[in-house]
Design a protein around this motif. Structure first.
Motif, mmCIF file in Angstrom:
data_model
loop_
_atom_site.group_PDB
_atom_site.id
_atom_site.type_symbol
_atom_site.label_atom_id
_atom_site.label_comp_id
_atom_site.label_asym_id
_atom_site.label_seq_id
_atom_site.Cartn_x
_atom_site.Cartn_y
_atom_site.Cartn_z
ATOM 1 N N GLY A 267 -58.057 42.908 -37.304
ATOM 2 C CA GLY A 267 -59.297 42.445 -37.909
ATOM 3 C C GLY A 267 -59.048 41.326 -38.905
ATOM 4 O O GLY A 267 -57.979 40.691 -38.911
ATOM 5 N N ALA A 269 -58.522 41.321 -42.042
ATOM 6 C CA ALA A 269 -57.573 41.628 -43.123
ATOM 7 C C ALA A 269 -58.015 41.067 -44.480
ATOM 8 O O ALA A 269 -57.276 40.283 -45.097
ATOM 9 C CB ALA A 269 -56.171 41.136 -42.751
ATOM 10 N N ASP A 271 -57.950 42.168 -47.319
ATOM 11 C CA ASP A 271 -57.045 42.470 -48.440
ATOM 12 C C ASP A 271 -55.990 41.397 -48.672
ATOM 13 O O ASP A 271 -55.473 41.258 -49.785
ATOM 14 C CB ASP A 271 -56.383 43.862 -48.238
ATOM 15 C CG ASP A 271 -55.710 44.024 -46.872
ATOM 16 O OD1 ASP A 271 -56.165 43.387 -45.887
ATOM 17 O OD2 ASP A 271 -54.725 44.770 -46.783
ATOM 18 N N ASN A 279 -49.541 37.242 -40.981
ATOM 19 C CA ASN A 279 -48.629 37.005 -39.874
ATOM 20 C C ASN A 279 -49.424 36.375 -38.721
ATOM 21 O O ASN A 279 -50.305 37.021 -38.165
ATOM 22 C CB ASN A 279 -48.026 38.346 -39.431
ATOM 23 C CG ASN A 279 -46.967 38.175 -38.362
ATOM 24 O OD1 ASN A 279 -46.732 37.070 -37.889
ATOM 25 N ND2 ASN A 279 -46.337 39.274 -37.990
HETATM 26 P P1 ATP Z 1 -61.953 44.759 -39.366
HETATM 27 O O1 ATP Z 1 -63.070 45.553 -39.891
HETATM 28 O O2 ATP Z 1 -62.157 43.255 -39.526
HETATM 29 O O3 ATP Z 1 -61.498 45.166 -37.997
HETATM 30 P P2 ATP Z 1 -59.909 46.458 -40.446
HETATM 31 O O4 ATP Z 1 -60.373 47.150 -41.656
HETATM 32 O O5 ATP Z 1 -59.883 47.166 -39.154
HETATM 33 O O6 ATP Z 1 -60.717 45.054 -40.317
HETATM 34 P P3 ATP Z 1 -57.579 44.881 -40.200
HETATM 35 O O7 ATP Z 1 -58.167 43.602 -40.641
HETATM 36 O O8 ATP Z 1 -57.282 45.023 -38.758
HETATM 37 O O9 ATP Z 1 -58.462 46.038 -40.733
HETATM 38 O O10 ATP Z 1 -56.278 45.179 -41.034
HETATM 39 C C1 ATP Z 1 -55.666 46.459 -41.159
HETATM 40 C C2 ATP Z 1 -54.431 46.305 -42.046
HETATM 41 O O11 ATP Z 1 -53.439 45.541 -41.370
HETATM 42 C C3 ATP Z 1 -54.720 45.575 -43.355
HETATM 43 O O12 ATP Z 1 -53.973 46.139 -44.394
HETATM 44 C C4 ATP Z 1 -54.264 44.170 -43.083
HETATM 45 O O13 ATP Z 1 -53.833 43.483 -44.230
HETATM 46 C C5 ATP Z 1 -53.120 44.361 -42.087
HETATM 47 N N1 ATP Z 1 -53.073 43.222 -41.159
HETATM 48 C C6 ATP Z 1 -53.916 42.991 -40.122
HETATM 49 N N2 ATP Z 1 -53.614 41.862 -39.495
HETATM 50 C C7 ATP Z 1 -52.553 41.325 -40.138
HETATM 51 C C8 ATP Z 1 -51.775 40.120 -39.965
HETATM 52 N N3 ATP Z 1 -52.030 39.239 -38.994
HETATM 53 N N4 ATP Z 1 -50.764 39.898 -40.826
HETATM 54 C C9 ATP Z 1 -50.467 40.774 -41.792
HETATM 55 N N5 ATP Z 1 -51.153 41.917 -42.026
HETATM 56 C C10 ATP Z 1 -52.190 42.198 -41.206
#
Ligand code: ATP
Ligand code: MG
Length: 339
Positions: A267, A269, A271, A279
């Motif tokens: 997603g 991310a 945070d 990444n």
């Molecule tokens: P969304 O509602 O947009 O799907 P989500 O709450 O499911 O968001 P993600 O955005 O997928 O969460 O992120 C989940 C965790 O993985 C977070 O702590 C995020 O920082 C980390 N993360 C996701 N993608 C990356 C990336 N490309 N590089 C580093 N960390 C990542």
């Protein structure tokens, strides 16, 4: 088709959160690798028209013209009436199959070696149909809609995919033991479609059992393609990501009969957004899937090899999610050096 300059035009949706940072990384690497692609950037900020989440007309026109798009993550706007933009895109372009491969990255150690799974997620209905209502306060109903046509096209896609990558088996992951009618229809449809593919083995497995087996020993899954209803695909692809090192590494393709949109599994991310920590690998590997779809295989190989070499070159060149200390831009520079 390429234009008169020999270049293909591809729609680029940078997206939200870390989207613009990882999209910039892909653009920089493609430029240095001399990939014959001209990006057409579009904004897909949704508007609410007659109470419905609607995509900007120029974004829709760009994707319909170019047929291929690379997309960063989109945050789902909060507030009543707003539907997930990802869902809106998948529905608008009938992207019925979501292909999610998961392959161990040599040079980044996890408890498992040589993971090589691929799952195909039904992308248009199931638990994501968006049909929910409150019957009386304290009682809500959410409808999981399964139709034969949608099941049939994603299952057929799974067989065709298996054929194209020389995997001898398609495995349907389901919970028809409990969801007798809905998952039952998915299973029955697979049995029918399977008759058209006598050379490919068709097997069935309960979702809970697949979860247990995948994280106990994923090696069995190397020689098959999994196909499953929408929500199961969402969950099992995060589980598979975990086997190889997390969401920063896993690509995907949303496939339709006409249009395809490639994107990272992760997603937006929020945070880590704007901090230079993201990444870009997942989006880079998605862009390699895209290049192979466009039959630009040598460019895909070149970029993928440079990305994997960079990850293997040590923690100073890896981002924080892979126990490294690199920023997004340092990682990008290293990939360019390794091209
Ligand atoms: P969304 O509602 O947009 O799907 P989500 O709450 O499911 O968001 P993600 O955005 O997928 O969460 O992120 C989940 C965790 O993985 C977070 O702590 C995020 O920082 C980390 N993360 C996701 N993608 C990356 C990336 N490309 N590089 C580093 N960390 C990542
Ligand atoms: Mg998520």
């Amino acid at each position: 088709k390429p234009g008169p300059d020999g270049k293909y035009t591809v729609t680029m949706i940078p997206g939200d959160g870390i989207g613009p940072e990882i999209a910039a990384s892909v653009e920089a690497i493609f430029k240095e690798a001399k990939v014959p692609i001209t990006w057409e950037p579009v904004d897909v900020t949704p508007s609410l028209i007659n109470g419905k989440t609607t995509l900007p007309a120029d974004a829709v026109a760009s994707i319909n013209k170019n047929l291929v798009a690379l997309k960063g993550p989109l945050a789902t706007p909060v507030g009543k009436g707003h539907q997930s933009m990802n869902l809106t895109l998948r529905r608008t372009f009938e992207l019925f199959a979501n292909v999610r491969p998961c392959k161990s990255v040599q040079g980044y150690k996890t408890p498992y070696e040589n993971v090589d799974t691929v799952l195909i997620r039904e992308n248009t209905e199931g638990e994501y149909s968006g049909i929910e209502h409150e019957i009386v306060p304290g009682v809500v109903q959410s409808i999981k809609l399964i139709t034969k046509p949608a099941s049939e096209r994603v299952i057929r896609y799974a067989f065709e995919y298996a054929k194209s990558v020389n995997k001898p088996e398609v495995r349907v992951v389901h919970k028809a033991s409990i969801m007798k009618l809905s998952d039952g229809l998915f299973v029955e449809t697979a049995k029918e479609v399977g008759k058209e593919y006598p050379d490919i083995k068709l097997s069935f497995e309960l979702l809970d059992n697949t979860s247990l087996k995948l994280c106990a020993d994923p090696s069995e899954y190397k020689s098959l393609v999994m196909v499953m209803p929408n929500l199961y695909g969402d969950i099992m692809s995060d589980l598979s990501s975990g086997l190889i090192g997390g969401l920063g590494l896993t690509p995907s393709g949303n496939m339709g009969n006409k249009v395809s949109i490639f994107e990272a599994v992760h997603g937006s991310a929020p945070d880590i957004a704007g901090k230079g920590l993201a990444n870009p690998t997942a989006l880079l590997l998605s862009s390699c899937m895209m290049l192979r779809h466009m039959e630009l295989n040598s460019h895909a190989d070149k970029i993928e090899n440079a990305v994997l070499k960079t990850i293997a070159s040590g923690p100073e060149n890896r981002t924080r999610d892979l126990k490294g200390t690199s920023t997004t831009s340092h990682f990008t520079e290293q990939v360019i050096k390794n091209l």
